[in-house]
Design an enzyme around this catalytic site. Sequence first.
Site, PDB file in Angstrom:
ATOM      1  N   HIS B 337     -13.183  14.342 -21.658  1.00  0.00           N
ATOM      2  CA  HIS B 337     -13.160  13.186 -20.751  1.00  0.00           C
ATOM      3  C   HIS B 337     -12.757  11.979 -21.573  1.00  0.00           C
ATOM      4  O   HIS B 337     -13.569  11.443 -22.323  1.00  0.00           O
ATOM      5  CB  HIS B 337     -14.535  12.962 -20.120  1.00  0.00           C
ATOM      6  CG  HIS B 337     -14.959  14.086 -19.229  1.00  0.00           C
ATOM      7  ND1 HIS B 337     -16.240  14.582 -19.202  1.00  0.00           N
ATOM      8  CD2 HIS B 337     -14.254  14.824 -18.330  1.00  0.00           C
ATOM      9  CE1 HIS B 337     -16.309  15.558 -18.313  1.00  0.00           C
ATOM     10  NE2 HIS B 337     -15.117  15.729 -17.778  1.00  0.00           N
ATOM     11  N   ALA B 500     -16.807  13.602 -26.456  1.00  0.00           N
ATOM     12  CA  ALA B 500     -17.529  14.768 -26.983  1.00  0.00           C
ATOM     13  C   ALA B 500     -17.900  15.732 -25.852  1.00  0.00           C
ATOM     14  O   ALA B 500     -18.923  16.407 -25.914  1.00  0.00           O
ATOM     15  CB  ALA B 500     -18.758  14.353 -27.782  1.00  0.00           C
ATOM     16  N   HIS B 501     -17.063  15.732 -24.816  1.00  0.00           N
ATOM     17  CA  HIS B 501     -17.227  16.702 -23.726  1.00  0.00           C
ATOM     18  C   HIS B 501     -16.075  17.710 -23.870  1.00  0.00           C
ATOM     19  O   HIS B 501     -15.054  17.598 -23.190  1.00  0.00           O
ATOM     20  CB  HIS B 501     -17.151  15.996 -22.362  1.00  0.00           C
ATOM     21  CG  HIS B 501     -18.193  14.937 -22.170  1.00  0.00           C
ATOM     22  ND1 HIS B 501     -18.107  13.978 -21.178  1.00  0.00           N
ATOM     23  CD2 HIS B 501     -19.345  14.689 -22.830  1.00  0.00           C
ATOM     24  CE1 HIS B 501     -19.173  13.184 -21.248  1.00  0.00           C
ATOM     25  NE2 HIS B 501     -19.939  13.594 -22.251  1.00  0.00           N
ATOM     26  N   ILE B 502     -16.246  18.643 -24.736  1.00  0.00           N
ATOM     27  CA  ILE B 502     -15.153  19.549 -25.086  1.00  0.00           C
ATOM     28  C   ILE B 502     -15.232  20.772 -24.171  1.00  0.00           C
ATOM     29  O   ILE B 502     -16.271  21.413 -24.079  1.00  0.00           O
ATOM     30  CB  ILE B 502     -15.250  19.951 -26.577  1.00  0.00           C
ATOM     31  CG1 ILE B 502     -15.447  18.686 -27.432  1.00  0.00           C
ATOM     32  CG2 ILE B 502     -14.009  20.712 -27.004  1.00  0.00           C
ATOM     33  CD1 ILE B 502     -15.740  18.963 -28.889  1.00  0.00           C
TER      34      ILE B 502
END
Lengths: 149, 564
Positions: B337, B500-502
């Site tokens: 994101h 850090a939304h992988i």
Amino acid sequence: MAKPTELDLFIGLSKVLTGEKKLDKTLAGEYLQRLKAQNAAQVQKILDEFSKIADDPYVVFEVKRRIVETKETGKEDLPPMAQQIIRIWYTSEFFPLGPDGKPILGPDGKPVASGGSQKQYYKGLLWKVIQAHAPTNSTLKYGYWTEKP
Amino acid sequence: MANEYDVVVIGGGVAGALIAWKLAQAKCNVVMLDAGEKRLDKADREVFVKAFAEAVNTKKTPSQPYVDADNSKFAHSPDTPDFNPADAANKLYYRQVGPDMFKSQYQRLVGGSTWAWRGNSPRYIPSDFKLKTLYPKLDKAVDWPISYDDLEPWYCDAEDALGVSGDHREWNGVFGAHRSRRFPMPKIAQAYGDQRLKKRLNGLKIDGMEVKVFGLPQARNSQSYDGRPACEGNSNCIPLCPIQAKYDATVHVKKAIKLGATLIEQAVVTELRLNTSGNISEVLYKTWPNGQMASVQGKIVVLAAHAIETPKILLNSNGGKGIANSSDQVGRNLMDHLGGEGAAIMPFQVFPFRGPQSTSCIESFRDHKFRNQFCAFRLTIGNDGWGRGKHPFDSLKDLTDRKLFGEELQKELNHVVTRQLRIAYSTEQLPDPNNCVTLADETDDFGIRKPKIAYKVDDYTRKGMEYIQKIIKTMFTRIGAKEGEWEFSDLKAGVYSGSAHIMGTTRMGSDPKTSVVDAECRSHDHKNLFIAGSSVFPTASCTNPTITLAALALRTADEIRKRL
């Protein structure tokens, strides 16, 4: 009257620079040592300058004129040193100065900071001035943030 | 044999920990492997807090408190320097080949990336699960093989397990996302500044969409819950909650251990091996610091190592030939994101750095009439001044550069910082097979090939960011913030941040030709291999993925239990 010690002078100057009427003497000693470990000559110089005006009834005006805003030849490193004294009290970290009076840069081209202890971080004046607390150091209870301080 | 288990779970983050916990509850013999250290005690957390407090401000990055020298060497947690082009000459963990920079990090230690998350737990909405059907013009869009309704009961269980605080009345039915159960705790009390903002924004409509300020559902305790205390507002959810009022996966690691699960820490998985039937026969790992090779076997293997390490392990497996990849989708469709923010000086004091880093959000744009043209997005109101953009230490520097000192400095610093507020945006990114994780030629200290990342931010997301900034500017105008005191991420310079939304690198789907796992998150190719975590997401939504991956993990655990 006894001659003020180096620590007395440092506390006196720090009060003017930070705007705080009362400063922790132990913390002052720790900060003085940290600053001297990196910038002994500049610390001596700024305290020598302050010693000349410490008892002046217009000490704030004199600190501004002769230290914070001085452009006098030979005293170019006083303003940045004053800035670092403010920084260490407000944040617990400061940027050691090089011989040119500018912060020493690291390999990435950015100033190298010297950090403080956990206690020093928590006691940073900045948090008090903005009416908050250092992150991880709340002493308050759930929901306090819904009201203004 | 001592190294034989019913289930081997690789990764002690939220997905792996929940699965280990549920299967240990069902009396299964479970082992968890984690690449990092086991730091489960209160004393460990105190060490982390000290490390955070004593780091200089510029080094207070998400992974900074956690990684000692050995953990960093043998199980490196990618962090800010790993996506800093200025450091590209250094031996970074990610090998980035561009054209754009992938900017997200994760933590490799027991408990995983939940150590350094904010706890934000809004659910995905029904349209997120059927993007292709609803927006057929989007070439890259796909549908999930499950619907919101399929996942809804598991969302409820996940919210109970993690402990999510939220307002049922606000969230029930948002974009059709019905809720069959209330949140286990009332919503986190909204910050003083958020309340003032909410009043100013009341009634505002933009392009027909009403701007509503909601209380943000968060896996953070609004009251004592599950043996953990209520939030005390330490203003430090990222990188670290000092009192564990915010959920992290060590909660379920400990629960799993208490139920009999085994945890092997400092165990870096090197590969999975296959038997002649095409099932996973063995999980090989090296322990650090000595690098000793060992293995475990399980009837079922669950790979839950997050969306970079999971494909890395799969591609390194079977002697480097790779496994689970008949679709050629392993490592592809890497998503995040992408974000940025608008910051302003408010016309009133908001008093940041008191309370959680965020307590409120604006969900009005999660699905919108322009979604065929540009991305969906959501907004979060920061309670941390200007956040990443400008720390109060920077404001102090600005003022002392202007030669302010003493009482004047105090007055000005208070005036500026107590009025600082930011609105952060988080955007939807479409799956793109060319955005992918492959293996670099370089190896880590254990001789394991590092992840190589190819990444591009497409116009769908970039156009969305332009629109978002217009929205935030409209809001600032409505609030009465002066235009000269606004700061925005520079889109012309291509500025964006990672969240850090992988996600996406082992996506789920019904067709084995185009997906890696099925609707139960089981590998199409290897029947005893399951994959858990956000790597299985076919599309990204614009919403924090944790509660969705937690719901999926609980669903997968139930599926595994039925098979054992």
